[in-house]
Design an enzyme around this catalytic site. Structure first.
Site, PDB file in Angstrom:
ATOM      1  N   LEU A 133      61.572  33.648 -12.876  1.00 41.37           N
ATOM      2  CA  LEU A 133      61.037  32.385 -12.820  1.00 41.37           C
ATOM      3  C   LEU A 133      61.968  31.116 -13.336  1.00 41.37           C
ATOM      4  CD1 LEU A 133      57.759  33.430 -14.690  1.00 41.37           C
ATOM      5  CD2 LEU A 133      58.154  32.840 -12.032  1.00 41.37           C
ATOM      6  N   GLY A 134      62.835  31.312 -14.101  1.00 36.15           N
ATOM      7  CA  GLY A 134      63.598  30.237 -14.590  1.00 36.15           C
ATOM      8  C   GLY A 134      64.505  30.879 -15.911  1.00 36.15           C
ATOM      9  N   GLY A 136      66.172  29.026 -19.503  1.00 33.86           N
ATOM     10  CA  GLY A 136      66.140  27.982 -20.484  1.00 33.86           C
ATOM     11  C   GLY A 136      67.423  28.104 -21.388  1.00 33.86           C
ATOM     12  N   GLY A 137      67.451  27.435 -22.693  1.00 29.76           N
ATOM     13  CA  GLY A 137      68.608  27.387 -23.535  1.00 29.76           C
ATOM     14  C   GLY A 137      69.043  28.598 -23.864  1.00 29.76           C
ATOM     15  N   PHE A 138      68.011  29.670 -24.343  1.00 34.70           N
ATOM     16  CA  PHE A 138      68.452  30.839 -24.877  1.00 34.70           C
ATOM     17  C   PHE A 138      67.580  32.025 -24.372  1.00 34.70           C
ATOM     18  CE2 PHE A 138      68.481  27.413 -28.165  1.00 34.70           C
ATOM     19  CZ  PHE A 138      69.909  27.455 -28.430  1.00 34.70           C
ATOM     20  N   LYS A 155      59.467  36.439 -21.567  1.00 36.10           N
ATOM     21  CA  LYS A 155      60.577  35.719 -21.890  1.00 36.10           C
ATOM     22  C   LYS A 155      61.456  36.737 -22.552  1.00 36.10           C
ATOM     23  CE  LYS A 155      60.376  31.528 -23.720  1.00 36.10           C
ATOM     24  NZ  LYS A 155      60.241  30.369 -24.578  1.00 36.10           N
ATOM     25  N   ASP A 249      60.932  19.415 -28.612  1.00 39.01           N
ATOM     26  CA  ASP A 249      61.574  19.690 -27.298  1.00 39.01           C
ATOM     27  C   ASP A 249      60.497  19.420 -26.104  1.00 39.01           C
ATOM     28  OD1 ASP A 249      63.599  19.616 -25.416  1.00 39.01           O
ATOM     29  OD2 ASP A 249      63.846  22.154 -25.613  1.00 39.01           O
TER      30      ASP A 249
END
Length: 438
Positions: A133-134, A136-138, A155, A249
């Site tokens: 799906l994508g 992120g930062g971590f 995640k 954020d």
């Protein structure tokens, strides 16, 4: 209301269980004695075992914070539903510590479930690219399908994630609200650290408002629904969750959309809890995204509930215009070009020029004007000038209500300058900033 009362009862019970420990903490108490006492305070059951395993309770952490120019001491508990504070921000992930946090969360919030690693592997086809799906930062996100046909978002945290990044997400187990993403469970296996969420069918907000194909499908009524849903979610986080949570954020990537376009605030890895709604705290590790970060947070590491208010203002302007907010750091920019352009259009009564062209004429200019003016109030440089999310909810709920003040003009850009922050790392769209001067 029942869930909130049960959560409150859990909070009270934990304070009561910590009373024997607090009584032992004084200036003459050494760390070893405190830890021994902590082990006698409480324990938890590991599911499926026949024996009781005791985990050391955490000592209250005394954090110095500034409230409206004055200083006070505030007791901030290191608890999995609240997030980790202080030195834990940069502590690397430790499986024993994580299991401890997850089991404590499971004990306090029974809806939180443990998944086996084999379930996760099956659900994601061994983390195949078609499930991706994508990133992120971590962490990396995948779409997963459980045997019963239930679709979830998964995640997968990477080696750069800290204990704080993981534990802050755990607070979602108690935040059960319409406009907050629902955390369903967890899985820890070897080096794998995984959290499982309810899947959002329409992806993230940025995939719609910045996309030429999907943008026209998101008409003004849907965009207004998203804006008002975000207001409700932030009012809950800031006031009604009993924790005064600041997300830190907020950006379109972290706003997920349900099948009916109901917005869900997600990604709480940077979230912090405050002692009150007027509290300000400081950090030397600023993790946020350029274009959405409040000026005081970017330059001095100061954050409060008004930090989220600033980011919300940017989100509203981007939702109206379909434009991204660009910050020109080398010219001393503090708010971004979209904010400056929107202010001039509002002042000159040219807000039709701000509206996303893909909307055509399918919008109410009065609603656009009210939303834009509220957004400009939110995105002012000085946090004292920004309204609270409760005030914003009132402003957007009543068309007849006159807005109390006018937004101040953004500062004029300088002709250069290096700024006060040094960017030491950039991953994906998230920047890690170390404060070098105040």
């Amino acid at each position: 209301m029942g869930n909130e009362l049960r959560a409150a009862q859990h909070e009270i019970d934990m304070f009561i269980r910590l009373i024997p420990l607090i009584a032992l903490v004084d200036n003459s108490t050494n760390t070893h004695r405190v830890q021994e006492a902590a082990e006698q305070v409480d324990g938890i059951f590991i599911e499926g075992s026949n024996h009781r395993v005791r985990f050391a309770a955490r000592v209250l952490d005394i954090t110095e914070i500034r409230v409206q120019g004055a200083r006070k001491l505030c007791n901030v508990r290191e608890h999995p539903s609240l997030g980790i504070v202080g030195t834990q921000e940069q502590k690397t992930l430790d499986n024993k510590e994580l299991v401890k946090l997850c089991m404590l969360t499971l004990e306090n919030y029974p809806g939180f479930t443990e998944f086996s690693y084999f379930q996760i592997m099956d659900a994601t086809d061994k983390f195949s690219e078609k499930r991706y799906l994508g990133s992120g930062g971590f962490a990396t996100a995948y779409k997963g399908q459980l045997p019963q046909g239930f679709v979830v978002g998964i995640k997968r945290f990477d080696h750069r994630a800290t204990l704080s990044d993981f534990s802050n997400e755990l607070q979602l187990a108690r935040l059960q609200y319409t406009n907050i993403i629902r955390l369903l469970g967890w899985c820890i296996h070897g080096k794998e650290r995984i959290l499982i969420y309810k899947f959002m069918q329409n992806g993230s907000l940025d995939c719609h408002i910045f996309d030429r194909i999907k943008g026209p499908l998101l008409d003004w009524s849907k965009r207004l629904k998203i804006i008002k849903g975000l207001v409700e979610g932030l009012v809950y986080l800031h006031k009604h969750s009993m924790l005064h949570i600041v997300h830190r954020d907020l950006k379109p990537n972290n706003i997920l959309l349900e099948y009916d376009m109901t917005p869900k605030i997600s990604d709480f890895g940077s979230a912090k809890t405050l002692c009150s709604d007027i509290t300000e705290e400081h950090t030397s590790r600023v993790v946020a995204t350029s274009g959405y970060i409040a000026p005081e947070y970017a330059s001095r590491g100061v954050y409060s509930l008004k930090t989220d208010v600033f980011s919300f203002g940017i989100l509203v302007l981007e939702t109206i215009s379909g434009r991204k907010n660009t910050v020109l750091d080398k010219r001393g920019d503090t708010v971004g070009d979209l904010v400056r352009d929107a202010w001039h259009m509002w002042k000159d009564q040219r807000l039709r020029e701000l509206v996303d062209p893909s909307l055509g004429n399918g919008y109410d200019i009065a609603e656009i004007t009210r939303c834009a003016q509220v957004a400009l109030l939110c995105s002012q440089e000085d946090p004292a000038d920004r309204p609270t999310m409760t005030d914003i909810a009132a402003m957007l709920s009543s068309e007849s209500m006159r807005l109390p003040v006018e937004p101040k003009r953004p500062y004029v850009l300088s002709e250069g300058g290096a700024g006060e922050v040094t960017y030491i790392n950039q991953s994906s769209r998230t920047i890690d900033i170390t404060i070098t001067s105040s």
